[in-house]
Design a protein around this motif. Sequence first.
Motif, mmCIF file in Angstrom:
data_model
loop_
_atom_site.group_PDB
_atom_site.id
_atom_site.type_symbol
_atom_site.label_atom_id
_atom_site.label_comp_id
_atom_site.label_asym_id
_atom_site.label_seq_id
_atom_site.Cartn_x
_atom_site.Cartn_y
_atom_site.Cartn_z
ATOM 1 N N TRP A 1 68.641 18.871 56.586
ATOM 2 C CA TRP A 1 69.266 19.762 55.622
ATOM 3 C C TRP A 1 69.051 19.318 54.179
ATOM 4 N N TRP A 2 68.380 18.198 53.980
ATOM 5 C CA TRP A 2 68.121 17.683 52.638
ATOM 6 C C TRP A 2 66.919 18.415 52.063
ATOM 7 N N GLN A 3 67.014 18.840 50.815
ATOM 8 C CA GLN A 3 65.922 19.589 50.193
ATOM 9 C C GLN A 3 65.306 18.790 49.053
ATOM 10 N N GLU A 4 64.005 18.900 48.939
ATOM 11 C CA GLU A 4 63.298 18.201 47.865
ATOM 12 C C GLU A 4 63.364 18.964 46.549
ATOM 13 N N GLU A 5 63.483 20.278 46.631
ATOM 14 C CA GLU A 5 63.492 21.098 45.426
ATOM 15 C C GLU A 5 64.889 21.664 45.181
ATOM 16 N N ALA A 6 65.355 21.514 43.958
ATOM 17 C CA ALA A 6 66.697 21.985 43.600
ATOM 18 C C ALA A 6 66.752 23.511 43.555
ATOM 19 N N PRO A 7 67.897 24.067 43.878
ATOM 20 C CA PRO A 7 68.093 25.514 43.691
ATOM 21 C C PRO A 7 68.006 25.856 42.199
ATOM 22 N N SER A 8 67.913 27.120 41.902
ATOM 23 C CA SER A 8 67.819 27.554 40.503
ATOM 24 C C SER A 8 69.082 27.169 39.727
ATOM 25 N N ALA A 9 68.942 27.083 38.420
ATOM 26 C CA ALA A 9 70.093 26.777 37.562
ATOM 27 C C ALA A 9 71.178 27.827 37.737
ATOM 28 N N GLU A 10 70.785 29.074 37.923
ATOM 29 C CA GLU A 10 71.753 30.152 38.118
ATOM 30 C C GLU A 10 72.548 29.939 39.399
ATOM 31 N N ALA A 11 71.864 29.548 40.465
ATOM 32 C CA ALA A 11 72.545 29.306 41.734
ATOM 33 C C ALA A 11 73.534 28.151 41.611
ATOM 34 N N LEU A 12 73.140 27.120 40.889
ATOM 35 C CA LEU A 12 74.008 25.949 40.715
ATOM 36 C C LEU A 12 75.189 26.234 39.797
ATOM 37 N N ALA A 13 75.085 27.268 38.977
ATOM 38 C CA ALA A 13 76.136 27.575 38.003
ATOM 39 C C ALA A 13 77.155 28.589 38.514
ATOM 40 N N SER A 14 77.123 28.907 39.784
ATOM 41 C CA SER A 14 78.052 29.889 40.339
ATOM 42 C C SER A 14 79.505 29.491 40.043
ATOM 43 N N PRO A 15 80.329 30.448 39.647
ATOM 44 C CA PRO A 15 81.747 30.150 39.411
ATOM 45 C C PRO A 15 82.570 30.126 40.701
ATOM 46 N N GLU A 16 81.975 30.550 41.814
ATOM 47 C CA GLU A 16 82.699 30.602 43.086
ATOM 48 C C GLU A 16 82.899 29.196 43.659
ATOM 49 N N PRO A 17 84.043 28.963 44.328
ATOM 50 C CA PRO A 17 84.248 27.666 44.982
ATOM 51 C C PRO A 17 83.108 27.362 45.951
ATOM 52 N N PHE A 18 82.624 26.145 45.931
ATOM 53 C CA PHE A 18 81.536 25.686 46.795
ATOM 54 C C PHE A 18 80.255 26.500 46.591
ATOM 55 N N CYS A 19 80.183 27.278 45.506
ATOM 56 C CA CYS A 19 79.018 28.152 45.241
ATOM 57 C C CYS A 19 78.692 29.002 46.464
ATOM 58 N N VAL A 20 79.729 29.494 47.140
ATOM 59 C CA VAL A 20 79.519 30.207 48.402
ATOM 60 C C VAL A 20 78.639 31.437 48.260
ATOM 61 N N ASP A 21 78.551 31.969 47.057
ATOM 62 C CA ASP A 21 77.737 33.171 46.869
ATOM 63 C C ASP A 21 76.265 32.864 46.592
ATOM 64 N N THR A 22 75.938 31.601 46.303
ATOM 65 C CA THR A 22 74.560 31.288 45.915
ATOM 66 C C THR A 22 73.926 30.134 46.684
ATOM 67 N N LEU A 23 74.723 29.283 47.318
ATOM 68 C CA LEU A 23 74.186 28.101 47.997
ATOM 69 C C LEU A 23 74.700 28.005 49.430
ATOM 70 N N ALA A 24 73.871 27.436 50.290
ATOM 71 C CA ALA A 24 74.356 27.044 51.614
ATOM 72 C C ALA A 24 75.264 25.828 51.403
ATOM 73 N N PHE A 25 76.189 25.598 52.318
ATOM 74 C CA PHE A 25 77.134 24.491 52.163
ATOM 75 C C PHE A 25 76.419 23.158 51.983
ATOM 76 N N GLU A 26 75.358 22.926 52.780
ATOM 77 C CA GLU A 26 74.644 21.651 52.654
ATOM 78 C C GLU A 26 73.933 21.535 51.307
ATOM 79 N N GLN A 27 73.516 22.664 50.720
ATOM 80 C CA GLN A 27 72.943 22.618 49.364
ATOM 81 C C GLN A 27 74.026 22.218 48.364
ATOM 82 N N TRP A 28 75.216 22.778 48.537
ATOM 83 C CA TRP A 28 76.317 22.427 47.640
ATOM 84 C C TRP A 28 76.629 20.932 47.742
ATOM 85 N N LEU A 29 76.643 20.423 48.972
ATOM 86 C CA LEU A 29 76.879 18.983 49.145
ATOM 87 C C LEU A 29 75.824 18.172 48.397
ATOM 88 N N GLN A 30 74.560 18.515 48.585
ATOM 89 C CA GLN A 30 73.466 17.742 47.995
ATOM 90 C C GLN A 30 73.390 17.862 46.478
#
Length: 109
Positions: free
Chosen positions: A24-53
């Motif tokens: 589940w570890w990714q070498e490439e980061a999600p987009s800045a927009e995905a990382l900037a989600s105002p939702e808890p755990f970025c549930v609207d833009t990231l998978a949970f494991e992406q949020w962890l990483q």
Amino acid sequence: MDARASALAEHLLLIERELRVQGWWQEEAPSAEALASPEPFCVDTLAFEQWLQWIFLPRMKVLLETDAALPSVSGIQAMAEMVYQQQPRVARRLLELLGEFDRLITRTP
């Protein structure tokens, strides 16, 4: 670094290791927009494991490295249990590690 902070730092490494073991570890980061989600755990833009990483692990590492105040509570295991309710066996070790993190973070220094 006190004993609690050391235990937390070690635990973050165990969480990272488990994400890698599961693939589940990714070498490439999600987009800045995905990382900037105002939702808890970025549930609207990231998978949970992406949020962890990309959010949880880096933020916790910064708190520990700068000796900043740590959160007094964590409900990360409960969130993970919801995310992985269809695949509890696959995520069993990650759930255990997140539960231990929750216990470590709620202990008083």
